[in-house]
Design a protein around this motif. Structure first.
Motif, PDB file in Angstrom:
ATOM      1  N   ASN A 138       0.920  -1.221   0.212  1.00 43.96           N
ATOM      2  CA  ASN A 138       0.032  -0.072  -0.040  1.00 43.96           C
ATOM      3  C   ASN A 138       0.965   1.292  -0.048  1.00 43.96           C
ATOM      4  O   ASN A 138       1.904   1.265   0.637  1.00 43.96           O
ATOM      5  CB  ASN A 138      -0.755   0.035   1.251  1.00 43.96           C
ATOM      6  CG  ASN A 138      -1.929  -1.180   1.238  1.00 43.96           C
ATOM      7  OD1 ASN A 138      -2.409  -1.421   0.018  1.00 43.96           O
ATOM      8  ND2 ASN A 138      -2.443  -1.375   2.283  1.00 43.96           N
ATOM      9  N   ASN A 157      -2.139   8.556 -11.031  1.00 46.21           N
ATOM     10  CA  ASN A 157      -2.427   7.433 -10.070  1.00 46.21           C
ATOM     11  C   ASN A 157      -1.576   7.141  -9.255  1.00 46.21           C
ATOM     12  O   ASN A 157      -0.184   7.039  -9.615  1.00 46.21           O
ATOM     13  CB  ASN A 157      -3.245   6.204 -10.761  1.00 46.21           C
ATOM     14  CG  ASN A 157      -3.665   5.042 -10.302  1.00 46.21           C
ATOM     15  OD1 ASN A 157      -3.231   4.624  -9.233  1.00 46.21           O
ATOM     16  ND2 ASN A 157      -5.048   4.763 -10.498  1.00 46.21           N
ATOM     17  N   VAL A 158      -1.590   6.326  -8.220  1.00 50.85           N
ATOM     18  CA  VAL A 158      -0.311   6.096  -7.166  1.00 50.85           C
ATOM     19  C   VAL A 158       0.455   5.041  -7.789  1.00 50.85           C
ATOM     20  O   VAL A 158       1.509   4.878  -7.365  1.00 50.85           O
ATOM     21  CB  VAL A 158      -1.276   5.441  -5.716  1.00 50.85           C
ATOM     22  CG1 VAL A 158      -1.637   4.140  -6.032  1.00 50.85           C
ATOM     23  CG2 VAL A 158      -0.176   5.474  -4.852  1.00 50.85           C
ATOM     24  N   CYS A 159      -0.117   4.164  -8.694  1.00 50.01           N
ATOM     25  CA  CYS A 159       0.767   3.319  -9.495  1.00 50.01           C
ATOM     26  C   CYS A 159       1.953   3.790 -10.255  1.00 50.01           C
ATOM     27  O   CYS A 159       2.753   3.293 -10.497  1.00 50.01           O
ATOM     28  CB  CYS A 159       0.094   2.184 -10.160  1.00 50.01           C
ATOM     29  SG  CYS A 159      -0.791   2.851 -11.833  1.00 50.01           S
ATOM     30  N   SER A 194       0.369   5.422  -0.141  1.00 44.51           N
ATOM     31  CA  SER A 194      -0.503   6.682  -0.021  1.00 44.51           C
ATOM     32  C   SER A 194       0.381   7.781   0.125  1.00 44.51           C
ATOM     33  O   SER A 194       1.359   7.880   0.938  1.00 44.51           O
ATOM     34  CB  SER A 194      -1.565   6.541   0.955  1.00 44.51           C
ATOM     35  OG  SER A 194      -1.138   6.630   2.146  1.00 44.51           O
ATOM     36  N   LYS A 212      -9.171   7.409  -3.578  1.00 40.93           N
ATOM     37  CA  LYS A 212      -8.863   6.175  -4.846  1.00 40.93           C
ATOM     38  C   LYS A 212      -7.623   6.220  -5.335  1.00 40.93           C
ATOM     39  O   LYS A 212      -7.551   5.701  -6.412  1.00 40.93           O
ATOM     40  CB  LYS A 212     -10.175   5.850  -5.500  1.00 40.93           C
ATOM     41  CG  LYS A 212     -11.560   5.680  -5.090  1.00 40.93           C
ATOM     42  CD  LYS A 212     -12.351   5.132  -5.921  1.00 40.93           C
ATOM     43  CE  LYS A 212     -13.854   4.973  -5.184  1.00 40.93           C
ATOM     44  NZ  LYS A 212     -14.546   4.249  -5.847  1.00 40.93           N
ATOM     45  N   GLY A 213      -6.702   6.797  -4.712  1.00 38.44           N
ATOM     46  CA  GLY A 213      -5.272   6.601  -5.266  1.00 38.44           C
ATOM     47  C   GLY A 213      -4.856   7.644  -6.330  1.00 38.44           C
ATOM     48  O   GLY A 213      -3.862   7.413  -7.053  1.00 38.44           O
ATOM     49  N   SER A 214      -5.633   8.715  -6.385  1.00 39.60           N
ATOM     50  CA  SER A 214      -5.444   9.644  -7.399  1.00 39.60           C
ATOM     51  C   SER A 214      -5.051  10.851  -6.674  1.00 39.60           C
ATOM     52  O   SER A 214      -5.440  11.490  -5.802  1.00 39.60           O
ATOM     53  CB  SER A 214      -6.638   9.942  -8.590  1.00 39.60           C
ATOM     54  OG  SER A 214      -7.773  10.518  -7.746  1.00 39.60           O
TER      55      SER A 214
END
Length: 149
Positions: A79, A137-139, A81, A119-121
């Motif tokens: 995870n 995005n977090v990825c 963030s 939501k990861g943005s």
């Protein structure tokens, strides 16, 4: 074929019994040679009566299998963030800049996170204070461990 997730074949869950394949009918096997038609009809009726229970048990086994797979894959998830003010690098592939070749840098930045949208943005701004035109995005982001100057 028996499904590993629920332990039954799709045919048996649909019709309540196992199928006899044409190859078994053509050559004598124990399964086809020792058939008593009257007992077979009674067994088929019993199987049909128990079919709903068999389907429920298969659904329970399949849900258990899915939970186990989900648990296995979720243990491998890392995870990440970010909070507003964190410094991050962004992926060169995701930013769609010109191709720098295989020896070029894979990450560019650092950029500062200005807003976490959920939501990861994330919204980013560069070192000059200009807001980047889209969300990220977090990825496609990686934590940058340098201190602000």
């Amino acid at each position: 074929m028996i499904k590993s997730s629920n332990g039954d074949t799709p045919f048996s869950l649909t019709y309540g019994t196992e199928a006899v394949i044409p190859a078994e009918i053509g050559m004598p096997t124990f399964r086809t040679a020792e058939v008593n038609v009257a007992e077979n009809d009674e067994a088929l009726e019993i199987n049909l009566e128990l079919l709903e229970e068999k389907r429920e048990q298969a659904a329970i086994r399949e849900a258990k299998s899915k939970r186990q797979m989900e648990k296995y894959y979720n243990t491998k998830v890392r995870n990440a963030s970010f909070k507003p003010g964190d410094l991050v690098y962004r992926s060169n592939e995701a930013s769609r800049v010109e191709d720098t070749g295989k020896l070029g840098p894979k990450w560019e930045g650092p950029y500062e996170v200005t807003e976490a949208l959920g939501k990861g943005s994330y919204k980013l701004k560069d070192r000059n204070g200009r807001e980047l035109p889209r969300t990220w995005n977090v990825c496609n982001l990686k934590k940058c461990y340098i201190h602000k100057v």
